[in-house]
Design a protein around this motif. Structure first.
Motif, mmCIF file in Angstrom:
data_model
loop_
_atom_site.group_PDB
_atom_site.id
_atom_site.type_symbol
_atom_site.label_atom_id
_atom_site.label_comp_id
_atom_site.label_asym_id
_atom_site.label_seq_id
_atom_site.Cartn_x
_atom_site.Cartn_y
_atom_site.Cartn_z
ATOM 1 N N ASP A 1 0.835 -1.200 0.000
ATOM 2 C CA ASP A 1 0.000 0.000 0.000
ATOM 3 C C ASP A 1 0.870 1.252 0.000
ATOM 4 O O ASP A 1 0.419 2.335 0.305
ATOM 5 N N ASP A 2 2.155 1.084 -0.337
ATOM 6 C CA ASP A 2 3.037 2.238 -0.445
ATOM 7 C C ASP A 2 2.714 3.026 -1.701
ATOM 8 O O ASP A 2 2.339 2.468 -2.729
ATOM 9 N N ASP A 3 2.879 4.331 -1.628
ATOM 10 C CA ASP A 3 2.721 5.194 -2.787
ATOM 11 C C ASP A 3 3.808 6.242 -2.718
ATOM 12 O O ASP A 3 3.824 7.082 -1.828
ATOM 13 N N GLU A 4 4.759 6.155 -3.654
ATOM 14 C CA GLU A 4 5.910 7.049 -3.589
ATOM 15 C C GLU A 4 5.534 8.513 -3.745
ATOM 16 O O GLU A 4 6.304 9.402 -3.401
ATOM 17 N N ASP A 5 4.338 8.790 -4.277
ATOM 18 C CA ASP A 5 3.914 10.173 -4.471
ATOM 19 C C ASP A 5 3.148 10.712 -3.265
ATOM 20 O O ASP A 5 2.652 11.823 -3.290
ATOM 21 N N ASP A 6 3.073 9.919 -2.195
ATOM 22 C CA ASP A 6 2.205 10.311 -1.090
ATOM 23 C C ASP A 6 2.867 9.946 0.227
ATOM 24 O O ASP A 6 3.409 8.864 0.386
ATOM 25 N N CYS A 7 2.844 10.864 1.168
ATOM 26 C CA CYS A 7 3.493 10.609 2.456
ATOM 27 C C CYS A 7 2.485 10.490 3.588
ATOM 28 O O CYS A 7 2.853 10.560 4.759
ATOM 29 N N TYR A 64 -6.797 0.566 9.045
ATOM 30 C CA TYR A 64 -7.606 -0.659 9.016
ATOM 31 C C TYR A 64 -7.576 -1.330 10.382
ATOM 32 O O TYR A 64 -6.578 -1.277 11.092
ATOM 33 N N GLY A 65 -8.678 -1.953 10.750
ATOM 34 C CA GLY A 65 -8.692 -2.694 12.000
ATOM 35 C C GLY A 65 -9.815 -3.707 12.073
ATOM 36 O O GLY A 65 -10.753 -3.687 11.274
ATOM 37 N N ALA A 123 -8.416 12.037 -4.677
ATOM 38 C CA ALA A 123 -9.288 12.162 -5.839
ATOM 39 C C ALA A 123 -8.559 12.575 -7.111
ATOM 40 O O ALA A 123 -9.149 12.599 -8.174
ATOM 41 N N HIS A 124 -7.263 12.861 -7.026
ATOM 42 C CA HIS A 124 -6.554 13.334 -8.216
ATOM 43 C C HIS A 124 -6.040 12.204 -9.095
ATOM 44 O O HIS A 124 -5.630 12.436 -10.226
ATOM 45 N N ARG A 125 -6.068 10.956 -8.604
ATOM 46 C CA ARG A 125 -5.608 9.817 -9.408
ATOM 47 C C ARG A 125 -6.092 8.527 -8.764
ATOM 48 O O ARG A 125 -6.445 8.521 -7.582
ATOM 49 N N PRO A 126 -6.140 7.422 -9.513
ATOM 50 C CA PRO A 126 -6.538 6.142 -8.907
ATOM 51 C C PRO A 126 -5.668 5.847 -7.699
ATOM 52 O O PRO A 126 -4.459 6.085 -7.715
ATOM 53 N N PHE A 127 -6.270 5.323 -6.647
ATOM 54 C CA PHE A 127 -5.541 5.142 -5.404
ATOM 55 C C PHE A 127 -5.810 3.773 -4.806
ATOM 56 O O PHE A 127 -6.841 3.159 -5.049
ATOM 57 N N ARG A 128 -4.850 3.321 -4.030
ATOM 58 C CA ARG A 128 -4.983 2.071 -3.286
ATOM 59 C C ARG A 128 -5.408 2.421 -1.879
ATOM 60 O O ARG A 128 -4.723 3.162 -1.180
ATOM 61 N N CYS A 129 -6.565 1.909 -1.454
ATOM 62 C CA CYS A 129 -7.119 2.358 -0.183
ATOM 63 C C CYS A 129 -7.471 1.226 0.771
ATOM 64 O O CYS A 129 -8.046 1.472 1.835
ATOM 65 N N LEU A 130 -7.135 -0.018 0.443
ATOM 66 C CA LEU A 130 -7.474 -1.145 1.299
ATOM 67 C C LEU A 130 -6.223 -1.823 1.827
ATOM 68 O O LEU A 130 -5.235 -1.985 1.097
ATOM 69 N N ASP A 131 -6.274 -2.216 3.071
ATOM 70 C CA ASP A 131 -5.216 -3.034 3.650
ATOM 71 C C ASP A 131 -5.043 -4.300 2.805
ATOM 72 O O ASP A 131 -6.014 -4.851 2.270
ATOM 73 N N CYS A 132 -3.806 -4.755 2.672
ATOM 74 C CA CYS A 132 -3.510 -5.886 1.768
ATOM 75 C C CYS A 132 -4.387 -7.099 2.038
ATOM 76 O O CYS A 132 -4.963 -7.683 1.113
ATOM 77 N N VAL A 134 -20.009 -0.741 -3.257
ATOM 78 C CA VAL A 134 -19.020 -1.491 -2.483
ATOM 79 C C VAL A 134 -17.799 -1.877 -3.314
ATOM 80 O O VAL A 134 -16.698 -2.037 -2.777
ATOM 81 N N THR A 135 -17.959 -2.018 -4.625
ATOM 82 C CA THR A 135 -16.823 -2.413 -5.459
ATOM 83 C C THR A 135 -15.939 -1.238 -5.881
ATOM 84 O O THR A 135 -14.901 -1.454 -6.502
ATOM 85 N N SER A 136 -16.329 -0.002 -5.545
ATOM 86 C CA SER A 136 -15.558 1.159 -5.993
ATOM 87 C C SER A 136 -14.106 1.117 -5.529
ATOM 88 O O SER A 136 -13.198 1.501 -6.256
ATOM 89 N N THR A 137 -13.888 0.651 -4.294
ATOM 90 C CA THR A 137 -12.522 0.610 -3.785
ATOM 91 C C THR A 137 -11.674 -0.388 -4.563
ATOM 92 O O THR A 137 -10.488 -0.151 -4.806
#
Length: 438
Positions: A53-59, A67-68, A196-205, A284-287
């Motif tokens: 879930d790393d994104d080099e463009d985002d800190c 997630y929990g 919202a500026h680009r497709p993103f990964r938002c779920l725990d692996c 529900v499938t949007s993520t």
């Protein structure tokens, strides 16, 4: 009170429209989820962007940090006579949540109602809102019979609760769900930090893998529907002989440098529109669609880096030659637009069906511990590759058709308009000159 409530381990939650929510149950779902995601620790042969879930463009915080899980054991369930029960508060993603249950139903009869709620919602500041995807399960003594429901919701001050009025029929609760007069409820909560500026990964692996196994066919339908819609439009253009011939003549007749300029556009502008089209509230499938587009975009970027003769990973070689390259902050068509349009028209998205429900490996994987690791490793790798291929093809088609319609076709229409209007414009100019006073 009549019942004793205990919690096991913590993380973070109500609404009243059960028919609007996505609910999943059945053998295939329960079996997968009862396997406890034993792929943890199994080495992956996928490129690094597939399983992180790393994104080099985002800190900012990672999905895994937002997630929990939470388990609520309600003891002496048969003696409870209260209309509603709420769990202790638990924290996920920096917010407090609790589970609300109506043992006899909330405004409905003969159903158990379950909701996830934001704790201390009355103290939230105006304008507070946050997306969360969550799963609530009522656990059965036979794991594959457990009842699961998933949903995506934007929580805010006036909608601080969300869930299911008709989570399950009360008549079924006694069928293995109450053990030693204890009802066990489990929740998984994923707070989503929107990008919202680009497709993103938002779920725990781990959560992502679980949901992919359940909803991969839904993601495929969404991507396939989009690709086929755009492909049909291109086919109609090519089948329109006079229009295609006219466009062909226009394109081959313009300067090579002009073609190059029209065959590219800024990634930022396109990706914002991609997110707006595919991330739908309460879907529900949007993520997972976002995850698919994220993985597909990463695959395109990887192919773009290797296009100058560098060796490619084996996994990248499995993908068809790209239609689009990513160069810094620009999308660039990988070939002449005429060839690419013709290629899209002749290459439908390949169909890779999931194993049928009666697949022996699928039915027996919770019973055979020795084969479980191998099965999960295979299905995880297969699902990740499929998700990435769907996203890659969707991004490619979106970029190609966007550049064509917003840049190339616009230039073509302007050229046609000038050609049509040119004689009349010259005549008007001549007439104007003749009528000018001395």
């Amino acid at each position: 009170m009549a019942g004793t409530i205990t919690e096991d381990y913590g993380t973070e939650g109500r609404y009243t429209l059960s028919d609007a929510m996505s609910s999943q149950s059945g053998d295939s779902l329960a079996e997968w989820r009862s396997s406890e995601q034993v792929e943890n620790g199994t080495p992956s042969t996928s490129p690094p962007f597939w399983d992180t879930d790393d994104d080099e463009d985002d800190c900012g915080p990672k999905p895994s940090d937002l997630y929990g899980k939470f388990t609520w054991k309600i003891e002496n369930f048969s003696t409870i006579n209260k209309r509603e029960l709420r769990s202790n508060a638990f924290e996920v993603g920096g917010y407090k949540w609790y589970i609300l249950i109506y043992p006899q139903g909330c405004d409905v009869c003969n159903h158990l109602s379950l909701f996830l709620c934001v704790a201390n919602h009355d103290k939230l500041l105006p304008g507070w809102s946050h997306f969360a995807q969550f799963t609530i399960a009522v656990v059965n003594r036979e794991p594959k019979k457990s009842k699961y429901s998933d949903t995506l919701h934007r929580f805010w001050k006036k909608e601080h609760d969300w869930g299911w009025k008709k989570f399950m029929e009360l008549s079924k609760v006694s069928d293995g769900f109450i053990v030693n007069d204890t009802l066990m409820i489990k929740a998984q909560v994923q707070v989503i930090r929107e990008k919202a500026h680009r497709p993103f990964r938002c779920l725990d692996c781990q959560y992502r893998r679980e949901l992919v196994r359940v909803y991969l066919s839904n993601v495929e339908q969404i991507c396939r529907r989009f690709v086929e819609e755009r492909r049909n439009k291109i086919c109609k253009l090519i089948e329109d002989g006079s229009r295609w011939s006219s466009f062909h003549a226009f394109w081959v007749g313009i300067d090579q440098n002009a073609r190059r300029r029209m065959s590219r556009d800024k990634t930022e502008a396109i990706l914002k529109v991609v997110v707006k089209q595919f991330f739908i509230e309460k879907e529900v499938t949007s993520t997972l669609v976002m995850d698919s587009l994220y993985s597909g975009l990463k695959a395109l970027e990887c192919q773009s880096k290797n296009k100058k003769g560098k060796s490619e990973p084996v996994e990248m070689e499995e993908f068809p030659a790209p239609m689009v390259f990513v160069e810094k902050d620009m999308f660039v068509l990988a070939d002449d637009v005429l060839k690419l349009l013709d290629r899209v028209a002749s290459e439908p998205l390949p169909h890779l069906p999931l194993p049928p429900k009666d697949d022996k490996g699928s039915q027996n994987r919770t019973k055979d511990p020795n084969s479980l690791d191998d099965f999960n490793k295979y299905t995880i790798e297969r699902d990740k590759r499929r998700l990435t291929e769907l996203g890659r093809r969707t991004v490619e088609i979106y970029v190609l058709t966007h550049i064509f319609s917003s840049r190339i076709e616009v230039a073509y229409q302007e050229a046609v308009a000038l050609k049509v209007n040119s004689p009349s414009m010259q005549r008007a100019q001549s007439l104007g000159t003749l009528l000018e006073p001395d």
